[in-house]
Scaffold this motif. Structure first.
Motif, short mmCIF file in Angstrom:
data_model
loop_
_atom_site.label_atom_id
_atom_site.label_comp_id
_atom_site.label_asym_id
_atom_site.label_seq_id
_atom_site.Cartn_x
_atom_site.Cartn_y
_atom_site.Cartn_z
N ASP A 4 -33.12 16.22 -29.15
CA ASP A 4 -33.32 16.25 -27.70
C ASP A 4 -33.66 14.85 -27.22
OD1 ASP A 4 -35.02 19.41 -27.94
OD2 ASP A 4 -32.92 18.99 -27.58
N ARG A 5 -32.84 14.30 -26.34
CA ARG A 5 -33.02 12.93 -25.86
C ARG A 5 -34.33 12.78 -25.10
NH1 ARG A 5 -29.02 9.59 -26.22
NH2 ARG A 5 -29.60 8.40 -24.39
N GLU A 6 -34.72 13.79 -24.31
CA GLU A 6 -35.94 13.67 -23.53
C GLU A 6 -37.16 13.48 -24.41
OE1 GLU A 6 -36.59 16.28 -20.24
OE2 GLU A 6 -34.45 16.63 -20.04
N SER A 7 -37.25 14.22 -25.51
CA SER A 7 -38.43 14.11 -26.36
C SER A 7 -38.48 12.77 -27.08
CB SER A 7 -38.45 15.26 -27.38
OG SER A 7 -37.32 15.19 -28.22
N LEU A 8 -37.35 12.08 -27.16
CA LEU A 8 -37.32 10.77 -27.78
C LEU A 8 -37.54 9.65 -26.76
CD1 LEU A 8 -34.26 11.28 -30.16
CD2 LEU A 8 -36.68 11.27 -30.78
N GLY A 9 -37.67 10.03 -25.49
CA GLY A 9 -37.91 9.03 -24.46
C GLY A 9 -36.67 8.26 -24.07
N HIS A 10 -35.49 8.83 -24.24
CA HIS A 10 -34.24 8.13 -23.94
C HIS A 10 -33.65 8.52 -22.61
CE1 HIS A 10 -33.28 7.02 -28.39
NE2 HIS A 10 -34.52 6.77 -28.05
N GLY A 11 -34.36 9.21 -21.78
CA GLY A 11 -33.83 9.56 -20.48
C GLY A 11 -32.89 10.75 -20.53
N ILE A 12 -31.99 10.77 -19.58
CA ILE A 12 -31.05 11.88 -19.39
C ILE A 12 -29.65 11.38 -19.69
CG2 ILE A 12 -30.03 13.36 -17.61
CD1 ILE A 12 -32.81 14.23 -18.04
N SER A 13 -28.83 12.21 -20.33
CA SER A 13 -27.42 11.84 -20.48
C SER A 13 -26.56 12.90 -19.82
CB SER A 13 -27.05 11.69 -21.96
OG SER A 13 -27.15 12.90 -22.65
N ALA A 14 -25.38 12.47 -19.38
CA ALA A 14 -24.50 13.37 -18.64
C ALA A 14 -23.04 12.95 -18.85
CB ALA A 14 -24.83 13.33 -17.16
N MET A 15 -22.17 13.91 -18.62
CA MET A 15 -20.72 13.66 -18.57
C MET A 15 -20.33 13.60 -17.10
SD MET A 15 -19.41 13.51 -21.64
CE MET A 15 -17.70 13.65 -21.18
N LEU A 16 -19.49 12.64 -16.76
CA LEU A 16 -18.99 12.50 -15.40
C LEU A 16 -17.48 12.60 -15.40
CD1 LEU A 16 -20.97 9.34 -14.18
CD2 LEU A 16 -21.71 11.72 -14.15
N TRP A 17 -16.95 13.38 -14.48
CA TRP A 17 -15.51 13.46 -14.27
C TRP A 17 -15.26 12.96 -12.86
CZ3 TRP A 17 -18.27 17.14 -16.88
CH2 TRP A 17 -17.88 17.38 -18.21
N LEU A 18 -14.60 11.81 -12.75
CA LEU A 18 -14.37 11.18 -11.45
C LEU A 18 -12.92 11.36 -11.02
CD1 LEU A 18 -16.52 9.32 -13.19
CD2 LEU A 18 -16.37 7.91 -11.18
N SER A 19 -12.74 11.69 -9.75
CA SER A 19 -11.41 11.71 -9.14
C SER A 19 -11.27 10.40 -8.36
CB SER A 19 -11.25 12.90 -8.20
OG SER A 19 -11.35 14.10 -8.94
N VAL A 20 -10.32 9.58 -8.78
CA VAL A 20 -10.15 8.25 -8.22
C VAL A 20 -8.73 8.12 -7.68
CG1 VAL A 20 -10.22 5.77 -8.76
CG2 VAL A 20 -11.79 7.34 -9.92
N ALA A 21 -8.59 7.46 -6.54
CA ALA A 21 -7.27 7.20 -5.99
C ALA A 21 -6.45 6.46 -7.05
CB ALA A 21 -7.37 6.37 -4.72
N PRO A 22 -5.21 6.87 -7.30
CA PRO A 22 -4.40 6.23 -8.35
C PRO A 22 -4.32 4.71 -8.23
CG PRO A 22 -3.33 8.22 -7.62
CD PRO A 22 -4.50 7.99 -6.68
N SER A 23 -4.23 4.21 -7.01
CA SER A 23 -4.13 2.75 -6.83
C SER A 23 -5.42 2.02 -7.18
CB SER A 23 -3.74 2.43 -5.39
OG SER A 23 -4.74 2.92 -4.50
N ALA A 24 -6.53 2.75 -7.29
CA ALA A 24 -7.83 2.14 -7.59
C ALA A 24 -8.31 2.46 -9.00
CB ALA A 24 -8.86 2.61 -6.58
#
Length: 100
Positions: A4-24
């Protein structure tokens, strides 16, 4: 062994799925890769065309993640939407195994 990352003091981790304009997509990916919170980033196919694993460092609370999402991710040109999923527990960590 504790995973568990929290008990080790490493903060929070997450997965992000971003929708980005193809040109960017290229510029957004490069900008995302500059963030110290990003552990992995890659372009993908589909509506969410940029994926990242992020970890906050200072705090095991969602406040730091909220600030990261609203300020840093929100400030990347071309980002149209973000889906976020908190990582509750790592069941396997990427490891390096040298070839024989």
């Amino acid at each position: 062994m504790q995973h568990d990352r929290e008990s080790l003091g490493h903060g929070i981790s997450a997965m992000l799925w971003l929708s980005v304009a193809p040109s960017a997509l290229d510029a957004a990916g490069r900008k995302l890769a500059e963030h110290h919170e990003v552990r992995f980033a890659g372009a993908t196919t589909g509506q969410a065309n940029l994926v990242a694993t992020v970890a906050t460092v200072a705090s095991p609370s969602t406040g730091e993640l909220y600030t990261y999402l609203s300020e840093k991710i929100g400030g990347i040109d071309g980002v149209q939407a973000v889906e976020t999923a908190l990582t509750l527990r790592h069941v396997k960590q990427l490891t390096y195994e040298p070839s024989p």
